[in-house]
Structures are given as structure tokens and as C-alpha cells.
Write an enzyme that holds these catalytic residues in place. Structure first.
Site, PDB file in Angstrom:
ATOM      1  CB  ALA A  26      -0.918  -0.003   1.227  1.00 13.90           C
ATOM      2  NE  ARG A  68       9.082   7.826   4.447  1.00 11.13           N
ATOM      3  CZ  ARG A  68       9.405   9.080   4.664  1.00 11.13           C
ATOM      4  NH1 ARG A  68       9.272   9.600   5.877  1.00 11.13           N
ATOM      5  NH2 ARG A  68       9.861   9.842   3.689  1.00 11.13           N
ATOM      6  N   PRO A 127       6.461   1.165   5.941  1.00 12.29           N
ATOM      7  CG  PRO A 127       6.133   0.794   8.227  1.00 12.29           C
ATOM      8  CD  PRO A 127       5.452   0.677   6.903  1.00 12.29           C
ATOM      9  CG  ASP A 146      13.855   1.841   8.949  1.00 13.12           C
ATOM     10  OD1 ASP A 146      14.985   1.694   8.461  1.00 13.12           O
ATOM     11  OD2 ASP A 146      13.249   2.928   8.944  1.00 13.12           O
ATOM     12  CG  HIS A 171      12.806   6.146   4.921  1.00 13.87           C
ATOM     13  ND1 HIS A 171      13.341   7.308   4.420  1.00 13.87           N
ATOM     14  CD2 HIS A 171      11.806   5.799   4.064  1.00 13.87           C
ATOM     15  CE1 HIS A 171      12.707   7.647   3.309  1.00 13.87           C
ATOM     16  NE2 HIS A 171      11.772   6.740   3.077  1.00 13.87           N
TER      17      HIS A 171
END
Length: 320
Positions: free
Chosen positions: A84, A92, A125, A127, A179
Site C-alpha cells: 500500500a 510511513r 515503513p 525499516d 526512514h
């Protein structure tokens, strides 16, 4: 005669990021084979046709086709761009639960086809989803890599180069951590050429320390600004992924701020985050530890806590 082994990248997810990554791979002649897999078969086939039509202008031919998960068996890299997308006003981290479920299905299918290469993850996300891929695949951490803060670092270097009017290749500065909203700039080790940025500020009265804070804010919030203006970010991250791919396939031992598994480095344990990392044909060779200031360490600790606090309930919800 036995066919010579060539590099193969399998791309899962031919959305805006994935198709831009494929375009970058072909234009830079990074891999000999590129397989595209997407739930939208017709769109992916269209991408393959479109990319193949430009091969006469590419540096060297990249054998490109629409494939399936069986193509993962001989792949050197499986790059996951599926999932998505981040919507306007959405962070994120808001994407985590929906994408965890998607990733479980994808990774299971990859592993069922005896993949034995390196996972490269781009979906946000990033990480948390990179750590999820490690969990779902059972791979060693060295062979599961996320795009991490490679793009954030590139944005940082570009904006600093623009401010100081020097080439971005001569700006050495890292963004580390999540991030996302809790990432941080490592000002303490940032240099212009070999000159610490704090010293370089003194070379011209027009340079102001407070301007640097604004520059980082623009780095951190860049995705929100781009999403607001054009709906999504994809060129920058695609070029970052291509750079990581080149480092892996070329066995470069290159230092990039990818999302790497931390097992004590920077005081963090059992978490993926963007940190300077030596990348080569085996994946992650080692994490490079910067000497953070006390303030930077506290910011990094906060970033790791944010990631862990988001990952744990997501994993629990996935298994219940």
C-alpha cells in the site's frame, strides 16, 4: 555447453517506485536479467513491453520479462516494492499493519521457490518491513537489506551542496535512524570536502548555522511536500535502490545508509535502521559506527524506540 550464470534481479511490485527502479536498472545496465512480478499482470506486461522498446538506446541489453515466483530460484536479488502507498497526511508508520500482511504472503511465495539471494526492501515503513522480511524468510540479517535512509542522505547531500554551491559528491553527511519522522542528521561528522561543516560555515558570512536546521527539516519532510504536489515519490527512491543494487552486484564494498539489522551497534538491538553500512556481493558486510554526540545518541535512541513500539504490536496482531 553450460549457460554462464548472469545477474538476475526479480522486482515484485510494478507500481510507480517499482517501474521507476526497472527503468533505472535498464538505463544504467546494472543487471543482465530483470523479472517483473505484479498482481496486476496486464500493467506489468505493459511495463515490460515499454521497457523493451527502448533497449536500442540502453548501454547494454537487459533481458526483461514478466515472470512469476518460480523465477526467484535463480535470482541474485529480490527487490520488493509492492504494498500500500503512503497517502496525503499519512505517515510511513501508518502503513505498517496492512503491508505486514501483504509481505507475509509475498515472502512465503518467494521462499517456496527456493530463493537463495539477497532481499532488498523499498516499501514503507521500510525499516519495519525489512525486519519483517528477515523474520518471514529466516535469512541471516546480512542478506536482508532495506533502502533505509539512502534517499534521505541523498536529499541531505543535495540540499547542502545547493546551499554551499559545491558538488554533492563532495558533501559527506549522513541521515540515520528511521526512514521517517524520527530520523536525524549527523552534523558532528558532516564535512564539505574534508572540512567539518561547522568550520566551513565560517568561510563566508552569508552562511548561517540556523539555515542548516531548515535544510534538514526540508530533508525530513521532503516526502510530504512531494506527495502533496504530485501524489507520490518514486524517482529518488528508485535511483537509491538502483545504487544499492549496483553495490551488491558489483561487490563494491560501498558505504551506503541502508536499513541494516543492529545487534548492539549504536546501542540498539534487534531492530533495523538506516545507518552507514558496507554493502557487497554478500549483502551487508558490516555496520559502520559513527561517533555520535550525546544529543545525537539520544535522538537515535528515540528513533529506535519509535520503531520497536510500532513493530511489536504489528507482529502480535499478525500472529493472533
Amino acid at each position: 555447453m553450460k549457460k554462464e550464470k548472469v545477474n538476475r534481479v526479480v522486482l515484485i511490485g510494478a507500481g510507480l517506485v517499482g517501474s521507476s527502479y526497472a527503468f533505472a536498472l535498464i538505463n544504467q545496465a546494472i543487471t543482465e536479467e530483470l523479472v517483473i512480478i505484479d498482481v496486476n499482470k496486464e500493467k506489468a506486461i505493459g511495463d515490460v513491453m515499454d521497457l523493451n522498446h527502448g533497449k536500442a538506446f540502453a548501454p547494454s541489453p537487459t533481458n526483461t520479462w514478466y515472470g512469476d515466483f518460480s523465477d526467484c530460484k535463480d535470482a541474485d536479488i529480490v527487490c520488493i516494492c509492492a504494498g500500500a502507498n503512503q497517502k496525503p497526511g499519512e505517515t510511513r508508520l501508518d502503513l505498517v499493519e496492512k503491508n505486514m500482511k501483504i509481505f507475509k504472503t509475498l515472502v512465503d511465495q518467494v521462499m517456496e521457490n527456493h530463493f537463495d539471494g539477497i532481499f532488498l526492501v523499498a516499501t514503507n515503513p521500510v525499516d519495519i518491513l525489512t525486519q519483517a522480511v528477515k523474520m518471514f524468510s529466516g535469512f541471516p540479517a546480512s542478506r536482508v537489506i532495506g533502502s533505509g535512509t539512502t534517499l534521505d542522505t541523498a536529499r541531505f547531500r543535495f540540499l547542502l551542496s545547493d546551499y554551499f554551491n559545491v558538488s554533492a559528491s563532495n558533501v559527506h553527511a549522513d541521515v540515520i535512524g528511521e526512514h521517517g519522522d524520527t530520523e536525524l542528521p549527523v552534523w558532528s561528522s558532516a564535512t564539505i570536502g574534508s572540512v567539518p561543516i561547522t568550520e566551513y560555515l565560517k568561510t563566508n558570512p552569508a552562511y548561517k548555522a540556523e539555515d542548516l536546521d531548515k535544510i534538514f527539516e526540508n530533508v525530513r519532510d521532503a516526502a510530504y511536500h512531494i506527495i502533496q504536489k504530485k501524489g507520490a515519490t518514486y524517482y529518488g527512491i528508485a535511483m537509491s535502490l538502483a545504487r544499492v543494487t549496483r553495490a551488491i552486484l558489483g561487490n563494491e564494498n560501498c558505504i551506503l545508509t541502508v536499513s541494516a539489522y543492529l545487534d548492539g551497534e549504536y546501542g540498539a538491538k534487534d531492530v533495523y535502521a538506516g545507518v552507514p553500512t558496507i554493502v557487497n556481493r554478500q549483502g551487508i558486510r558490516e555496520v559502520v559506527q559513527l561517533a555520535l554526540t550525546e544529543k545525537e545518541q539520544k535522538q537515535f535512541d528515540h528513533s529506535m524506540k519509535t520503531l520497536k513500539d510500532t513493530l511489536e504490536p504489528a507482529v502480535k496482531n499478525l500472529t493472533t
